[in-house]
Design an enzyme around this catalytic site. Structure first.
Site, PDB file in Angstrom:
ATOM      1  N   ASP A 612       0.858  -1.173   0.000  1.00 49.61           N
ATOM      2  CA  ASP A 612       0.000   0.000   0.000  1.00 49.61           C
ATOM      3  C   ASP A 612       0.900   1.230   0.000  1.00 49.61           C
ATOM      4  O   ASP A 612       2.101   1.135   0.296  1.00 49.61           O
ATOM      5  CB  ASP A 612      -0.895  -0.037   1.245  1.00 49.61           C
ATOM      6  CG  ASP A 612      -1.810   1.170   1.336  1.00 49.61           C
ATOM      7  OD1 ASP A 612      -2.310   1.601   0.288  1.00 49.61           O
ATOM      8  OD2 ASP A 612      -2.008   1.688   2.440  1.00 49.61           O
ATOM      9  N   LYS A 613       0.355   2.374  -0.331  1.00 52.98           N
ATOM     10  CA  LYS A 613       1.170   3.594  -0.354  1.00 52.98           C
ATOM     11  C   LYS A 613       0.998   4.406   0.918  1.00 52.98           C
ATOM     12  O   LYS A 613       1.915   4.563   1.705  1.00 52.98           O
ATOM     13  CB  LYS A 613       0.807   4.455  -1.565  1.00 52.98           C
ATOM     14  CG  LYS A 613       1.610   5.750  -1.661  1.00 52.98           C
ATOM     15  CD  LYS A 613       1.056   6.688  -2.697  1.00 52.98           C
ATOM     16  CE  LYS A 613      -0.228   7.358  -2.250  1.00 52.98           C
ATOM     17  NZ  LYS A 613      -0.029   8.309  -1.132  1.00 52.98           N
ATOM     18  N   THR A 614      -0.218   4.890   1.141  1.00 49.81           N
ATOM     19  CA  THR A 614      -0.453   5.809   2.248  1.00 49.81           C
ATOM     20  C   THR A 614      -0.288   5.097   3.585  1.00 49.81           C
ATOM     21  O   THR A 614      -0.954   4.103   3.841  1.00 49.81           O
ATOM     22  CB  THR A 614      -1.863   6.405   2.150  1.00 49.81           C
ATOM     23  OG1 THR A 614      -2.030   6.971   0.859  1.00 49.81           O
ATOM     24  CG2 THR A 614      -2.074   7.464   3.206  1.00 49.81           C
ATOM     25  N   PHE A 788     -13.230  20.421  -6.174  1.00 50.97           N
ATOM     26  CA  PHE A 788     -12.261  19.563  -6.867  1.00 50.97           C
ATOM     27  C   PHE A 788     -12.836  18.153  -7.011  1.00 50.97           C
ATOM     28  O   PHE A 788     -13.503  17.644  -6.118  1.00 50.97           O
ATOM     29  CB  PHE A 788     -10.970  19.500  -6.047  1.00 50.97           C
ATOM     30  CG  PHE A 788      -9.927  18.581  -6.625  1.00 50.97           C
ATOM     31  CD1 PHE A 788      -8.967  19.077  -7.497  1.00 50.97           C
ATOM     32  CD2 PHE A 788      -9.905  17.240  -6.305  1.00 50.97           C
ATOM     33  CE1 PHE A 788      -8.008  18.239  -8.035  1.00 50.97           C
ATOM     34  CE2 PHE A 788      -8.958  16.388  -6.835  1.00 50.97           C
ATOM     35  CZ  PHE A 788      -7.998  16.888  -7.705  1.00 50.97           C
ATOM     36  N   SER A 790     -11.711  14.200  -9.337  1.00 46.63           N
ATOM     37  CA  SER A 790     -10.648  13.567 -10.110  1.00 46.63           C
ATOM     38  C   SER A 790     -10.784  13.817 -11.600  1.00 46.63           C
ATOM     39  O   SER A 790      -9.809  13.689 -12.340  1.00 46.63           O
ATOM     40  CB  SER A 790     -10.641  12.061  -9.838  1.00 46.63           C
ATOM     41  OG  SER A 790     -11.893  11.492 -10.168  1.00 46.63           O
ATOM     42  N   ARG A1030      -6.067   3.843  -7.863  1.00 46.28           N
ATOM     43  CA  ARG A1030      -7.527   3.841  -7.772  1.00 46.28           C
ATOM     44  C   ARG A1030      -8.088   2.421  -7.742  1.00 46.28           C
ATOM     45  O   ARG A1030      -9.080   2.122  -8.391  1.00 46.28           O
ATOM     46  CB  ARG A1030      -8.127   4.614  -8.951  1.00 46.28           C
ATOM     47  CG  ARG A1030      -7.974   6.111  -8.864  1.00 46.28           C
ATOM     48  CD  ARG A1030      -8.849   6.686  -7.768  1.00 46.28           C
ATOM     49  NE  ARG A1030      -8.737   8.136  -7.651  1.00 46.28           N
ATOM     50  CZ  ARG A1030      -9.084   8.805  -6.568  1.00 46.28           C
ATOM     51  NH1 ARG A1030      -9.512   8.146  -5.499  1.00 46.28           N
ATOM     52  NH2 ARG A1030      -8.983  10.105  -6.513  1.00 46.28           N
ATOM     53  N   ASP A1056      -1.350  -0.997   5.993  1.00 39.23           N
ATOM     54  CA  ASP A1056      -1.601  -0.512   7.347  1.00 39.23           C
ATOM     55  C   ASP A1056      -3.071  -0.236   7.629  1.00 39.23           C
ATOM     56  O   ASP A1056      -3.422   0.078   8.749  1.00 39.23           O
ATOM     57  CB  ASP A1056      -0.804   0.775   7.594  1.00 39.23           C
ATOM     58  CG  ASP A1056      -1.356   1.940   6.784  1.00 39.23           C
ATOM     59  OD1 ASP A1056      -1.734   1.702   5.622  1.00 39.23           O
ATOM     60  OD2 ASP A1056      -1.403   3.064   7.299  1.00 39.23           O
ATOM     61  N   ASP A1060      -6.450  -2.855   3.266  1.00 38.67           N
ATOM     62  CA  ASP A1060      -5.360  -3.735   2.824  1.00 38.67           C
ATOM     63  C   ASP A1060      -5.543  -5.172   3.302  1.00 38.67           C
ATOM     64  O   ASP A1060      -4.735  -6.040   2.964  1.00 38.67           O
ATOM     65  CB  ASP A1060      -4.012  -3.210   3.354  1.00 38.67           C
ATOM     66  CG  ASP A1060      -3.731  -1.796   2.899  1.00 38.67           C
ATOM     67  OD1 ASP A1060      -3.951  -1.516   1.708  1.00 38.67           O
ATOM     68  OD2 ASP A1060      -3.307  -0.971   3.724  1.00 38.67           O
TER      69      ASP A1060
END
Length: 1581
Positions: A612-614, A788, A790, A1030, A1056, A1060
């Site tokens: 995962d990234k975040t 905003f 995407s 995404r 985390d 996930d």
């Protein structure tokens, strides 16, 4: 045919052109390289996809015009079913509404029953534990076999000596395994129970018509338990606990106040219980305590409005005055809010959530405390992100503020069935307008849905309707069932067991047939001496009985003790992992916690990591690093991506982190001093200032500079153009301390940066935005906010400034803003800003472009009418709004650009680099947008500028196929056809051209379809990395499964958040990070730890060790059972195959239990082929695990054949001793009984087996010595003890055997001959055909590898300790004892006095004209702060010399051409190249072939180091400076005795990056310490 096919769809004209943009004429996918070009290309592809969708929709409208009139009102109002079909029946949830007759049974109860809100992530219950666990255990073939043997031995006809005893091993292993599984699952169950017993407030004394009047099961009704309306014990305890702290619940919106009084206490006990147990201190995850979410208990103020924050939120639509509330309806007034447990909630219940409470189920928002019906959700537990997500209530129900209001409403929610998509929900709320009686309906989307596990923030209260409970909630649907994982070796063991079982059957069939045949022969001595010995009179039946008896006698060939030993070994390995101080994370007080103990060997075979990234790679913390205003760039910070790029280019010393910190601190102080002199900023928070630029402060202070006004306009735009909420946490003590809450951390960082530079956003009211500009307050009137998303990739606000002008401020992606600039815009400013943004993006920063324009009153009024018409549109509302936005967002003028850094976790780039060197590929699977993921990919050096990056973005199946095939063509044109050879698993960084794929979720959905997934798999597995953006949690699991099953690869997932969990459970190994984002991932994982960087030690050290140990242990186990069993089989030849035991029965019982079990357990638990620091220094050694070379079927068969050979030796040598002559003991007794012979064979077999394990042991400790030698000694002691007791078949054996030479000579000769071939093969392989690990091991034991890694030799440590007792002023500088907390190797220490290679024995000609520095010089170099640097992953602040190597001076190709010519910047090791290379260097100028190199980490040089500053396997030659002074005194060159000739035969010299071509000159300043062992003969690595 294609012509006709394309004619049908008019939008394909546009599609064809755009597909040609992505695919070149040769059908190869176009690629990009730099970060800026990659991000720009991703935006272009997304825009192409959006245009194709729009064209397709227009085309479909054109072809469907004739059917428009058939549309129903339902469709017109937005209630059409979503495009994607969701399986399952839609559900109707009724509130004060009588269900139709077709939905109820005869008793009036609803027919449809919904799942409870109680969840269970544990595998077992009390009822299912025994049967389910036994099923899991009997999936092992061996356990079924042993069970059959136990059953057979019960029958006395088969001659089993002790049937009861034979069942004990199987019972023992089943019991131990069940206890271990039970403990693991009990921990999960405890956490489940804590979640289920969390507290929530729901509406009581109110009829939920969606539930039956009596919801009990038949047995509860039969037993009369839990009658309806009874308060259960758990709820009663909760209410008693809260009884003393009750208060009235006052619900109000804005100033309009309504009171509803509850008789039940309402304090928040739930706040102590985090989602999935995040709030308690667990035994297995010690880190999850006070920092978990939700925060510790708080008691919000219930009187008054919605708080200071929510009142600021803008909303286009006004709140409905009545909606579904019928104030003319008479109500009982009995409904009351009451406290209950999460598990008691049902579909259709009305719940009251308060600020900081967690959402207990998937809930539709009916009403909120906010006057604009907004609420804010924190999704940390769901996706690990800290930003707030805005949600709003259903407009028709937004006027509800009390229990009486709920009794007055009546509606039905037509909801879609439960599904796993976290970003999609579709429902319709149908009701009758109380005023007109007209049937109305309103669409309900994901914006009105709160998901289970999220936390309510900045909203005083929310009233909601429960729609999905328990297993139907989206987070649980994404989780999946808790899997039962088995290691790869364990699965392979089943094959080995089957092989041994086949061998056993063959042995028994042979014995049975020959026994029957010999029994049938007449006129043999058996008739005289063995009368009545046969069990039956039938020869065939006797043969069958002999067959079964042999099954019992030879059962040890299928080792049941193997499984017991493996459980013991893996428990020990798990303990060692949990106790590793290098993987302890002090901020969370968390060690690495193994939760699944039986898969530790899989850690050594991982080929793909899915991350995962975040929160996993990043901290989810944004820092405003740089900006560009009017074409001038500001900001002095250095990003991780810049450091990584500089390191690869050989400029690492120019970017020393410590020096940067000092310089930045000085610059920051200068900037703050200058701003303090210029203006007063009451709201500044200097500690949080990240935009460091003294030039910015000087330009702001210079009133004569035109740049000053540009800066003011730029930061004013940042302070106004956002949707951030401000709050004062402690308004009394710190009235000027502002904190910002935003939908994304990007927005909060931008506003905070403006605040700290002197432009604070102070306050937002409904009719005003208050800011300060360099100490002067300003008030702007907000007119409109264009949000905003995407698709738009921009946001705008329209405000009226203090001068009365209407200004539009816009910020967004550079490509989007540049398309909307004014035609007469200054081209130089556009070009300069574009250059700055490209530089920022290539540095790993996230860029936004800021622009503005002034609007006339008439233009604004005309546009407002258009915009309001668009927002009220029923059909194509989003498209109409976008069209209206386009009419106002044009003719913009650039103010500047911002650049944010998404801070990485500590050590992430270095950890990824190390994992790549190990041959492991890392994929990012994230729910973030494409551009964000690309920026992080470049920041953590996962994506590099020398990679060919392919962006896959398609909106249709055919477009996805075309792009994937284009990518395959592109790779094939460079690398050739893909290889599927298992021996080529694992990649070598820099060995060939590097490719990467970036793909979004929509395209991935097409790529994972059955007909495309194989193509996508082939494409992606040829890339070094893949970034999937995404993606939903279910898609993450599908990607992991695709690689795991499609490539039969070993996979590891790490994350985390709760999103996930699915991929963590799908992978072979699941790792969860403990942290501030909740503990769901850590609870579901197999290993839980604190930081991503710990993965390097977990895999490269513990994983590699575990794999090596278990592989060796398995092979040795099968070997030792073969030698024991076949010796008994050879004896069958001499006893008519009647299953007579060769050994005394106690030896059969104790062989696997005592005599030979401990050595293999010690091998499996403690063995280390190389030291942990060496394993981290040479990550390339890990590739043998990826390729599965340590546990192969060839190895299994070789050990089996070795056991077969040794069984022949240990049986027939004593046999010939006995048969050639009758042996006589020292006391005259003959050695002729079966016990004498059998004991001799058993002693020889046991000593051979234990010694064999010793030969295969690499790491001899005191424990190993005691166990290996002690096991054989225990066996001899047992002979002495057992001889002392009277028995039928074991009389005076200690006297007869131990007293004569015959016995000892037989045993000794048997053992030597048995083990001789193995010893010789091992010696020859290690000396003449060494593996890389053998070379590293030799460097460790005999060479100076310890010196290079900063580790003192044992003798030197002892000597130092002795000297230090007498000399306080010992001149040798001590080794820096840096506490390593992350698994990195200890920093390198320079050579010290007395530690350098002994020069009096150096080989002639090796170091001509070189000298050695004095001890004082060495000490000076060691102590100099400028030469010291932190260890790669150390969190310690203590500086230490680096473990990085010196440069390589003599490559055959130049540094600049390495990638472009041969794609090989780092020479691969022999294990990687699979080739033997020989060469004989004769001069310092001759370079070694790259494939013949072994690179060793070296000490830090006093000069700037070169691109090779990384863990490389390289041995370097000392420089001229080191030895010049010495050879002038001693003419005879010398050689160190610390290494053998063979160990460095393939070593080669390095090159200096300053020299583009190799040359003979050795500059004095190049390197000052090293040793090279030269050899002129040919050798193979």
């Amino acid at each position: 045919m294609s012509f006709f096919r394309r004619r049908t769809f008019p939008e394909d004209i546009d599609t064809d052109d755009e597909l040609h943009d992505a695919v070149d004429p040769e059908l190869r996918l176009r690629t990009v390289r730099t970060a800026a070009s990659t991000i720009a290309e991703s935006i272009r592809t997304e825009q192409r996809v959006e245009r194709r969708k729009t064209m397709r929709k227009k085309g479909s409208h054109f072809f469907r015009r004739g059917t428009e009139k058939r549309r129903t009102d339902t469709a017109d109002s937005g209630a059409a079913a979503p495009a994607a079909h969701i399986p399952g029946a839609r559900r109707n949830v009724y509130v004060n509404y009588t269900p139709p007759l077709d939905e109820v049974d005869n008793d009036g109860d609803p027919i449809v029953r919904y799942v409870r809100n109680k969840v269970r992530t544990s595998k077992y219950t009390i009822v299912t534990f025994i049967p389910k666990n036994l099923y899991e255990q009997f999936r092992r073939v061996a356990n079924l076999y042993f069970l059959a043997l136990v059953i057979v031995q019960v029958f006395p006809i088969f001659g089993a000596p002790s049937p009861q005893t034979s069942a004990l091993p199987l019972i023992f292993i089943l019991t131990v395994t069940a206890i271990k599984d039970g403990i693991e699952d009990y921990r999960r169950a405890i956490l489940d129970e804590e979640v289920n017993n969390s507290a929530v407030t729901k509406l009581g004394n109110w009829r939920n018509v969606n539930q039956p009047k009596d919801p009990r099961s038949w047995y509860e009704k039969l037993l009369g338990i839990n009658p309806p309306g009874k308060v259960t014990r758990g709820v009663r305890k909760l209410r008693e606990r809260e009884a003393g702290e009750g208060m009235d619940i006052v619900l109000s919106k804005g100033g309009e106040e309504r009171t509803s009084v509850s008789t039940m206490p309402v304090n928040d006990s739930n706040s102590e219980m985090g989602f999935y147990g995040a709030g308690r201190k667990l035994d297995d995850i010690q880190s999850v305590d006070s920092h978990s979410y939700p925060p510790q208990e708080n008691k919000p103020s219930w009187g008054g409005g919605s708080g200071s924050l929510s009142a600021y939120q803008q909303s286009i639509h006004g709140r409905s005055s009545v909606g579904v509330v019928d104030y003319n309806k008479r109500v009982s007034g009995l409904a009351r809010w009451e406290r209950t447990l999460w598990k008691k909630l049902e579909v259709g219940d009305i719940v009251l959530l308060r600020e900081n409470e967690q959402v207990p189920a998937d809930i539709v928002v009916l009403s909120t405390s906010d006057p604009d019906n907004m609420c804010y959700l924190e999704t940390k537990n769901l996706d690990g992100e800290t930003n707030l997500k805005p949600r709003k209530s259903v407009k028709a129900t937004s006027s509800i503020t009390s229990e009486e209001d709920i009794e007055r409403i009546s509606f039905v929610l037509d909801s879609e069935p439960p599904h796993a998509n976290l970003y999609l929900y579709h429902g319709v709320l149908r009701y009758k307008d109380p005023a007109s009686g007209e049937e109305k309906q309103e669409s309900v989307t994901i914006n009105e849905l709160l998901l289970r596990g999220c936390t309510l923030r900045n909203t005083t209260w929310v009233i909601g309707l429960v729609v999905f409970t328990g297993a139907d909630s989206k987070i649980m649907l994404n989780g999946g069932d808790t899997p039962s994982k088995r290691s790869k070796i364990e699965k392979e063991t089943n094959f080995n067991v089957v092989v041994n079982f086949v061998i056993l059957i063959l042995m028994c069939v042979t014995s049975g047939i020959l026994s029957g045949y010999l029994d049938s022969k007449a006129d043999t001595s058996a008739k005289e001496y063995e009368q009545n010995a046969d069990p039956t009179s039938s020869y065939i039946l006797n043969g069958v009985i002999t067959f079964v008896s042999c099954l019992i006698a030879f059962q040890n060939i299928v080792p049941i003790s193997l499984y017991i030993s493996i459980e013991i070994v893996k428990t020990i390995q798990a303990f060692f992992i949990s106790q590793d101080i290098d993987m302890y994370y002090k901020p969370l007080d968390a060690a690495c916690t193994p939760k699944t103990w039986n898969i530790s060997d899989d850690l050594g075979q991982i080929e793909y990591i899915f991350s995962d990234k975040t929160g996993t790679l990043t901290q989810n913390v944004m820092e405003f690093q740089k900006c560009s205003v009017n074409g001038v760039a500001y900001g002095e910070g250095i990003t991780e991506a810049q450091r990584g790029a500089a390191k690869r280019e050989g400029k690492a010393d120019a970017l020393e982190p410590e020096e940067q910190d000092v310089q930045l601190h000085i610059l920051k102080q200068r900037m703050l001093d200058k701003m303090a002199q210029t203006f007063k900023n009451r709201y500044a928070q200097p500690d949080h200032l990240t935009l460091v630029s003294p030039k910015l402060a000087e330009d702001l202070a210079d009133r004569s500079s035109p740049q000053r006004q540009h800066l003011i306009e730029f930061f004013r735009a940042l302070a106004i153009c956002h949707s951030v909420l401000s709050e004062r946490p402690d308004a009394n003590r710190e009235p000027y301390r502002l904190e910002y809450k935003a939908e994304s951390p990007d927005e909060a960082a931008l506003v905070a940066a403006a605040r700290d530079v002197g432009f604070p956003f102070v306050h937002r009211a409904k009719d005003a935005i208050h800011i300060e500009v360099m100490g002067q307050p300003e008030r702007y009137i907000p007119l409109q906010m264009l949000e905003f998303n995407s698709t738009r990739k921009r946001m705008s606000v329209i405000v009226r400034n203090p001068q009365g002008q209407i200004v539009l401020y816009c910020k967004g992606a550079d490509s989007v803003i540049y398309e909307r600039l004014a035609p007469d815009h200054d081209p130089e400013l556009k070009a300069a800003t574009a250059r700055d943004m490209e530089a920022f993006a290539n540095g790993g920063l996230r860029t936004l472009c800021i622009a503005y324009r002034y609007l006339s009153e008439q233009e604004y009024m005309d546009w407002v009418r258009t915009y309001e018409a668009a927002t009220n549109a029923i059909n194509d509302r989003d498209e109409e709004i976008d069209k209206a936005n386009e009419q106002i967002e044009h003719s913009l003028r650039i103010l500047g650009a911002t650049a944010l850094e998404d801070k990485l976790q500590e050590g992430v780039p270095e950890a990824i680099e190390t994992l790549h060197k190990a041959g492991i590929k890392l994929w990012i699977l994230t729910g973030d947008k494409v551009q964000t993921a690309i920026e992080i990919g470049f920041s953590c050096n996962l994506l590099k500028s020398d990679m060919e990056i392919m962006i896959l973005s398609a909106d249709s199946h055919d477009a996805a196929r075309l792009q994937i095939e284009g990518g395959l063509n592109k790779i094939a044109s460079v690398l050739g056809p893909p290889s599927i050879n298992a021996q080529q698993r694992g990649f070598v960084p820099g060995a060939q051209a590097a490719f990467a794929v970036v793909i979004d979720g929509d395209t991935l959905r097409h790529a994972l379809s059955p007909d495309l997934k194989q193509l996508f798999l082939t494409l992606s597995t040829q890339c070094e990395t893949v970034v999937c953006c995404r993606v939903s949690p279910a898609q993450k699991a599908m990607v992991v499964n695709l690689v795991k099953e499609g490539r039969n690869a070993m996979t590891l997932s790490i994350g985390d958040g709760a999103n996930d969990v699915a991929m963590i459970q799908e992978a072979n190994i699941g790792c969860g990070l403990l942290g501030h984002e909740g503990s769901q991932a850590a609870m579901s994982a197999d290993y839980a730890f604190g930081q991503f960087r710990f993965l390097t030690k977990l895999l490269l050290v513990h994983g590699r060790w575990s794999y090596q140990r278990v592989a060796d242990m398995h092979a040795n186990f099968f070997y030792k059972n073969v030698i024991w069993t076949f010796a008994m089989f050879w004896f069958m030849i001499f006893n008519s195959f009647d299953a007579t035991y060769l050994y005394q029965y106690t030896f059969i019982l104790l062989y696997n239990l005592v005599f030979t079990s401990l050595p293999v357990i010690a091998l499996g638990a403690f063995d280390q082929d190389i030291n942990a620091k060496a394993a981290l220094a040479f990550p390339q050694l890990y590739i043998r695990g990826i390729r599965g070379l340590e546990y192969t079927r060839l190895k299994f068969w070789m050990y089996m054949l070795d056991g077969l050979y040794q069984s022949v030796v240990v049986f027939f040598i004593p046999y010939f001793v006995w048969t050639l002559d009758i042996a006589v003991s020292w006391n005259g007794k003959t050695i002729e009984s079966l016990a004498d012979f059998g004991t001799t064979v058993s002693v020889a077999a046991i000593i051979a087996a234990n010694t064999y394990v010793g030969i295969n042991t690499h790491y001899w400790t005191v424990i190993t010595w005691v166990i290996v030698v002690g096991s054989s000694v225990v066996m001899l002691v047992w002979i002495a003890i057992y001889s002392a007791f009277p028995s039928i078949d074991f009389v005076d054996e200690v006297v007869i055997l131990f007293g004569g030479v015959t016995f000892w000579a037989s045993v000794l000769i048997s053992v030597v001959i048995a083990l001789g071939p193995r010893f010789l093969v091992k010696f020859i392989k290690t000396s003449y055909m060494p593996l890389d690990k053998d070379i590293v091991r030799e460097m460790w034991v005999l060479g100076d590898l310890k010196d290079r890694l900063g580790i003192k030799h044992r003798r030197e440590r002892k000597k130092e300790s002795e000297i230090s007792q007498h000399e306080e002023d010992y001149s040798t500088p001590p080794i820096p004892r840096t506490p390593i907390t992350d698994g990195s190797p200890r920093p390198t220490a320079p050579l010290m006095a007395g530690e350098s290679p002994r020069p009096e024995k150096l080989e002639e000609g090796l170091y001509d004209h070189r000298g050695s520095p004095s001890p004082d010089a060495r000490a000076q170099r060691t102590a100099s702060p400028s030469l010291q640097r932190l260890s790669y992953y150390s969190v310690s602040g203590i500086p230490a010399p680096s473990p990085l190597p010196e440069p390589n001076r003599y490559h055959a190709y130049t540094r600049n051409s390495a990638r472009s010519t041969s794609y090989q910047t780092e020479p691969p090791m022999s294990a990687v190249s699979q080739s033997s290379v020989t060469y004989a260097p004769s001069s310092p100028t001759r370079s070694a072939p790259p494939s013949a190199t072994l690179q060793v980490p070296g000490a830090r040089s006093p000069r700037p180091t070169t691109p090779a500053e990384q863990y490389e396997m390289r041995v370097r030659t000392p420089t001229t400076e080191q030895w010049t002074g010495y050879t002038s005194q001693h003419q005879t060159p010398l050689h160190t005795p610390m290494a053998t000739e063979d160990s460095y035969a393939t070593a080669y010299d390095g090159y200096d990056p300053g020299e583009l071509t190799p040359g003979p000159h050795h500059e004095p300043e190049e390197s000052w310490r090293s040793s090279t062992y030269s050899y002129s003969g040919p050798h193979a690595l």
